[in-house]
Write a protein that holds these residues in place. Structure first.
Motif, PDB file in Angstrom:
ATOM      1  N   PHE A 165       8.557  21.911  -1.584  1.00 56.81           N
ATOM      2  CA  PHE A 165       8.202  20.608  -1.770  1.00 56.81           C
ATOM      3  C   PHE A 165       7.697  20.250  -0.282  1.00 56.81           C
ATOM      4  N   TRP A 166       7.825  20.893   0.792  1.00 58.88           N
ATOM      5  CA  TRP A 166       7.255  20.482   2.239  1.00 58.88           C
ATOM      6  C   TRP A 166       5.938  19.982   2.137  1.00 58.88           C
ATOM      7  N   PRO A 167       5.097  20.620   1.644  1.00 59.61           N
ATOM      8  CA  PRO A 167       3.581  20.370   1.707  1.00 59.61           C
ATOM      9  C   PRO A 167       3.342  19.081   0.837  1.00 59.61           C
ATOM     10  N   LEU A 168       4.037  18.766  -0.140  1.00 60.67           N
ATOM     11  CA  LEU A 168       3.963  17.425  -0.877  1.00 60.67           C
ATOM     12  C   LEU A 168       4.554  16.308   0.155  1.00 60.67           C
ATOM     13  N   ILE A 169       5.347  16.570   0.674  1.00 65.69           N
ATOM     14  CA  ILE A 169       6.113  15.579   1.501  1.00 65.69           C
ATOM     15  C   ILE A 169       5.404  15.244   2.728  1.00 65.69           C
ATOM     16  N   LEU A 170       4.846  16.314   3.466  1.00 65.70           N
ATOM     17  CA  LEU A 170       4.069  15.949   4.725  1.00 65.70           C
ATOM     18  C   LEU A 170       2.840  15.048   4.065  1.00 65.70           C
ATOM     19  N   THR A 171       2.283  15.315   3.202  1.00 64.98           N
ATOM     20  CA  THR A 171       1.042  14.935   2.561  1.00 64.98           C
ATOM     21  C   THR A 171       1.379  13.316   2.335  1.00 64.98           C
ATOM     22  N   GLY A 172       2.595  12.846   2.012  1.00 66.13           N
ATOM     23  CA  GLY A 172       2.913  11.553   1.917  1.00 66.13           C
ATOM     24  C   GLY A 172       3.376  10.942   3.218  1.00 66.13           C
ATOM     25  N   VAL A 173       3.921  11.651   3.998  1.00 65.74           N
ATOM     26  CA  VAL A 173       4.734  11.043   5.473  1.00 65.74           C
ATOM     27  C   VAL A 173       3.628  10.794   6.473  1.00 65.74           C
ATOM     28  N   VAL A 174       3.126  11.831   6.838  1.00 59.50           N
ATOM     29  CA  VAL A 174       1.957  11.577   7.894  1.00 59.50           C
ATOM     30  C   VAL A 174       1.035  10.584   7.624  1.00 59.50           C
ATOM     31  N   PRO A 175       0.349  10.535   6.632  1.00 59.42           N
ATOM     32  CA  PRO A 175      -0.818   9.368   6.482  1.00 59.42           C
ATOM     33  C   PRO A 175       0.043   7.929   6.506  1.00 59.42           C
TER      34      PRO A 175
END
Length: 494
Positions: A165-175
């Motif tokens: 799930f890390w890729p999905l989470i980073l895609t939400g948090v960073v932007p």
């Protein structure tokens, strides 16, 4: 005396030690995954909530009302093109196939360009309908949003199949973080609704960029008629449901904004955001966590069917608990929440914040049934359950034209959400065939809790500690009635 692990036993059920150890490791991994999903979704949503709160404090109330209409515009184009392609790559048996993923990505880009074109050409009509013609150019610029959204790499969803799930989470948090950081300089430059416009564009653009940076596979686009037809069969109920969701999430805002003005819309939209954000965090986290294991169960065997029944009840019960947490938190902290986060401009929000939370709790309760149906490919269940909620929208519009205020709109919405929950339970009992006996007592106790919360918020002459104690007792009674969820949590901790 030494016994090999293959013949020694652990626990009361005689499970071999090696097997017990593997089961414990799986439970630990699942618990970590659940916490990761929840924390990631919560972080992204809280950042976006912080962005909206900061903007609300920095710009005039009427300008925030105009900014709130951007969400209406985006939801309008999304509802016309949402086919659930992200969920399809998780649910489909061939979701790991690179060509299938490339075809879904190609179809996603095609639908994003279509949605963007629709928004661009409808911009003037929409702004005239909402009585904000001065924002037409902003709506046309917002046409970039569905196009940028469509350029996301689907690897962030495909990897969920393996509980990564890390890729999905980073895609939400960073932007979301970058969008928040952009608010202050944008406020200095513009100071009006344009702050929200450019903050949204920054967030959406960076979401596409980050999704490619965290992907494992190369990005490919294919237009495959067979996959497009498969996606249409899978997604047409979701498309219709998207239209219904527009009515649910944006219909009340349209009524309030058009009939009561931008100032009132700003108050209503902010209350909606404050209660909707935690609901979205909880429902998305629950679906991300439970959809893969539910979809992967082999229900051709008795053991698989029993496991599916058990997990389905757990998901439905957890959905109820999430809504009760939201209502209890708003009941305890609504005054502080509004005064600290928004200031005196939004004090009129306090009386309607708890009813809004109850409305969202009734909605989040339906998320469990929706996840179960989606895992079985019954994408029409959610669509049908939403029909009742939509059916009461004209009643809300009529009430406002007859002089009713926002509180009446919310109460009508609560009735619609409650009816939708009942229908969602009926549908999930039919397909995929869940036995709902374990849900009767939790539904009764949770309904009593929500009714008591509404009553307690109106009876201010009763001491606060008595009202809190009453709600606490009903909350504990609801948890005590959920045997399956308590057993599930106990096993995850063991």
């Amino acid at each position: 005396m030494f016994f090999p692990s293959t013949i020694s036993v652990c626990g009361v059920r005689g499970i071999p030690c090696a097997t017990w150890g593997r089961l414990s490791q799986i439970r630990i991994v699942m618990l970590k995954s659940a916490l990761l999903i929840l924390s990631g979704n919560a972080t992204a949503s809280l950042l976006l909530l912080a962005r909206n709160l900061i903007i609300a404090r920095l710009i005039p109330v009427a300008d925030y009302g105009i900014a709130s209409t951007f969400a209406i515009a985006m939801a309008l184009v999304e509802m016309m093109s949402n086919l659930g392609l992200q969920q399809q790559i998780v649910q489909a048996k061939n979701g790991e196939d690179p060509r299938f993923q490339a075809a879904l990505q190609g179809f996603q880009v095609l639908r994003g360009v279509f949605a963007g074109a629709v928004l661009f050409f409808l911009a003037g009509t929409l702004t005239d309908f909402l009585n904000v013609p001065e924002a037409t150019w902003a709506y046309q610029l917002m046409a970039l949003v569905p196009v940028l959204n469509a350029l996301k790499h689907f690897d962030i969803h495909r990897m969920n199949r393996s509980m990564v799930f890390w890729p999905l989470i980073l895609t939400g948090v960073v932007p979301a973080l970058l969008s928040v950081l952009a608010v202050w300089p944008l406020a200095i430059i513009y100071g009006d609704y344009k702050v929200m416009l450019y903050a949204i564009l920054i967030q959406v653009g960076m979401t596409a960029v980050v999704s490619h940076l965290v992907a494992e596979r190369p990005y490919r686009l294919i237009l495959d008629r067979h996959v497009m037809a498969q996606s249409l069969r899978f997604g047409w109920p979701l498309l219709v449901n998207g239209i219904l969701l527009f009515g649910i999430f944006q219909g009340d805002k349209v009524v309030v904004g058009r009939e009561l003005g931008m100032d009132t819309l700003a108050i209503f939209a902010m209350g909606f955001t404050l209660t909707l954000t935690p609901m979205l965090v909880m429902t998305q986290s629950s679906q991300n966590f439970f959809l893969p294991p539910l979809s992967g169960l082999d229900r051709s065997t008795e053991a698989g069917r029993d496991r599916f029944q058990y997990l389905s009840i757990v998901v439905m019960q957890i959905s109820i608990v999430m809504g009760l947490f939201l209502v209890f938190g708003v009941f305890l902290f609504r005054d502080l929440l509004v005064q600290v986060l928004l200031g005196p401009k939004y004090l009129t929000l306090i009386p309607i914040l708890l009813p809004l939370a109850i409305m969202q709790a009734a909605r989040v309760a339906r998320a469990g049934a929706a996840t179960i149906a989606l895992s079985s490919g019954h994408t029409g269940n959610a669509m049908q359950a939403n029909l009742i909620r939509i059916a009461v929208l004209p009643l809300a519009w009529y009430a406002v034209t007859q002089g009713a205020g926002v509180f009446v709109v919310i109460m009508i919405a609560i009735i619609g959400e409650a009816g939708g929950y009942v229908l969602s339970c009926v549908l999930v009992a039919r397909k995929p065939g869940i036995a709902l006996g374990p849900m009767v007592l939790p539904v009764l106790t949770s309904t009593a809790f929500l009714g008591a919360a509404m009553l307690a918020s109106r009876l201010e002459n009763i001491p606060v500690w008595m009202r809190v104690a009453m709600l606490g007792a009903l909350f504990v009674a609801t948890l005590a009635s959920m045997k399956e969820t308590r057993r599930y949590i106990a096993r995850r901790r063991s």
